[in-house]
Scaffold this motif. Structure first.
Motif, mmCIF file in Angstrom:
data_model
loop_
_atom_site.group_PDB
_atom_site.id
_atom_site.type_symbol
_atom_site.label_atom_id
_atom_site.label_comp_id
_atom_site.label_asym_id
_atom_site.label_seq_id
_atom_site.Cartn_x
_atom_site.Cartn_y
_atom_site.Cartn_z
ATOM 1 N N PHE A 185 0.841 -1.200 0.000
ATOM 2 C CA PHE A 185 0.000 0.000 0.000
ATOM 3 C C PHE A 185 0.874 1.248 0.000
ATOM 4 O O PHE A 185 0.623 2.205 -0.740
ATOM 5 N N LEU A 186 1.907 1.235 0.843
ATOM 6 C CA LEU A 186 2.768 2.409 0.967
ATOM 7 C C LEU A 186 3.512 2.696 -0.334
ATOM 8 O O LEU A 186 3.700 3.870 -0.707
ATOM 9 N N GLU A 187 3.900 1.646 -1.039
ATOM 10 C CA GLU A 187 4.625 1.820 -2.305
ATOM 11 C C GLU A 187 3.771 2.525 -3.352
ATOM 12 O O GLU A 187 4.298 3.157 -4.278
ATOM 13 N N LYS A 188 2.448 2.416 -3.212
ATOM 14 C CA LYS A 188 1.544 3.069 -4.160
ATOM 15 C C LYS A 188 1.383 4.558 -3.880
ATOM 16 O O LYS A 188 0.846 5.292 -4.717
ATOM 17 N N MET A 189 1.858 5.000 -2.727
ATOM 18 C CA MET A 189 1.655 6.376 -2.302
ATOM 19 C C MET A 189 2.817 7.267 -2.706
ATOM 20 O O MET A 189 3.983 6.939 -2.452
ATOM 21 N N ASN A 190 2.526 8.378 -3.351
ATOM 22 C CA ASN A 190 3.552 9.358 -3.679
ATOM 23 C C ASN A 190 3.884 10.182 -2.440
ATOM 24 O O ASN A 190 2.998 10.505 -1.641
ATOM 25 N N GLY A 191 5.157 10.521 -2.288
ATOM 26 C CA GLY A 191 5.550 11.391 -1.194
ATOM 27 C C GLY A 191 5.951 10.666 0.080
ATOM 28 O O GLY A 191 6.241 11.311 1.088
ATOM 29 N N PHE A 192 5.984 9.325 0.038
ATOM 30 C CA PHE A 192 6.336 8.545 1.218
ATOM 31 C C PHE A 192 7.465 7.567 0.891
ATOM 32 O O PHE A 192 7.563 7.079 -0.233
ATOM 33 N N THR A 193 8.277 7.278 1.893
ATOM 34 C CA THR A 193 9.331 6.279 1.727
ATOM 35 C C THR A 193 9.406 5.411 2.978
ATOM 36 O O THR A 193 9.260 5.908 4.102
ATOM 37 N N LEU A 194 9.585 4.112 2.782
ATOM 38 C CA LEU A 194 9.668 3.185 3.907
ATOM 39 C C LEU A 194 11.070 3.257 4.515
ATOM 40 O O LEU A 194 12.055 2.954 3.864
ATOM 41 N N MET A 195 11.126 3.623 5.802
ATOM 42 C CA MET A 195 12.411 3.723 6.488
ATOM 43 C C MET A 195 12.796 2.417 7.159
ATOM 44 O O MET A 195 13.985 2.101 7.299
ATOM 45 N N GLY A 196 11.791 1.645 7.576
ATOM 46 C CA GLY A 196 12.088 0.390 8.247
ATOM 47 C C GLY A 196 10.811 -0.277 8.725
ATOM 48 O O GLY A 196 9.719 0.290 8.599
ATOM 49 N N ALA A 197 10.950 -1.482 9.274
ATOM 50 C CA ALA A 197 9.792 -2.230 9.763
ATOM 51 C C ALA A 197 10.241 -3.195 10.843
ATOM 52 O O ALA A 197 11.400 -3.617 10.888
ATOM 53 N N ALA A 198 9.315 -3.552 11.714
ATOM 54 C CA ALA A 198 9.602 -4.508 12.781
ATOM 55 C C ALA A 198 8.362 -5.346 13.051
ATOM 56 O O ALA A 198 7.234 -4.888 12.840
ATOM 57 N N THR A 199 8.590 -6.578 13.516
ATOM 58 C CA THR A 199 7.481 -7.477 13.824
ATOM 59 C C THR A 199 7.300 -7.660 15.323
ATOM 60 O O THR A 199 6.461 -8.446 15.754
ATOM 61 N N ASN A 200 8.086 -6.944 16.138
ATOM 62 C CA ASN A 200 7.898 -6.992 17.591
ATOM 63 C C ASN A 200 8.163 -5.605 18.168
ATOM 64 O O ASN A 200 8.796 -4.745 17.546
#
Length: 222
Positions: free
Chosen positions: A22-37
């Motif tokens: 979903f985030l990849e479809k959004m202009n103006g945003f970039t994924l900095m990181g992710a965590a599962t806990n």
């Protein structure tokens, strides 16, 4: 304005990938990181300081609420959008008191995700680089406006906000009874707010007819 950096906290790998998509479809945003806990999330958020955190409530070690409290206590400069299956009014009120900018209830469609991030982007872009804000800027950021119709006697702003959040987080149109169950409110109370929103043309109403009795009203935000 540079892209808004986003950190996602989600313990379900499949849901995490969906949210990344979903985030990849959004202009103006970039994924900095992710965590599962939670513990990894807190450590990385403190280090990376993303602009925005998409935060799940239920995690295997600590809760999203605990993370939110810790980030606020240490004054980490990031905004929070909660993404969770928790729908009880007590949790929603507490999250809003702690300063979350939105609350999305699972499961949700891309359109709801898109609206949440677009609204955040518009205001973030508007206030970036400003030292002073006008009253209308502050009102827009807080989700209120002098142009909004004053609530009639018997309706209050906090409950209205919970109703709007519940409608916005619903994956599909809901009845007053269903929304009341999700929010822990009486159906009669919810119906009063929905009727007011209908008069102000803030909601769409879909009538579903059964074999007997009155048709059932299903509500969704416009």
């Amino acid at each position: 304005m540079t892209k808004i950096s986003v950190y996602i906290v989600e313990d379900d790998p499949m849901v995490l990938e969906v949210n990344k998509g979903f985030l990849e479809k959004m202009n103006g945003f970039t994924l900095m990181g992710a965590a599962t806990n939670g513990k990894d999330a807190v450590a990385e958020i403190k280090m990376l300081k993303p602009n925005l955190v998409l935060l799940d409530m239920f995690l295997p070690d600590i809760s999203g609420m605990e993370i939110l409290v810790e980030l606020r206590t240490e004054r980490i400069p990031c905004d929070i959008i909660m993404i969770t299956a928790a729908r009880d009014a007590v949790t929603i009120r507490e999250v809003m008191r702690l300063g979350a900018v939105d609350y999305m209830v699972k499961p949700f469609r891309f359109e709801r995700f898109q609206k949440s991030l677009q609204d955040y982007y518009k205001m973030a872009k508007k206030i970036t680089g400003l030292n002073l804000l006008k009253q209308e800027d502050i009102d827009e950021w807080l989700g209120s406006s002098e142009n909004e119709v004053e609530l009639p006697k018997g309706l209050n702003e906090l409950t209205m906000k919970q109703i709007l959040l519940g409608l916005g987080g619903a994956a599909m149109p809901v009845t007053a009874e269903q929304l009341g169950q999700n929010l822990g409110m009486a159906r009669v109370t919810v119906r009063k707010y929905l009727d007011f929103l209908a008069i102000k043309e803030k909601v769409d109403i879909e009538m579903q007819y059964g074999y007997v009795g009155r048709p059932t009203k299903y509500y969704s935000l416009k």
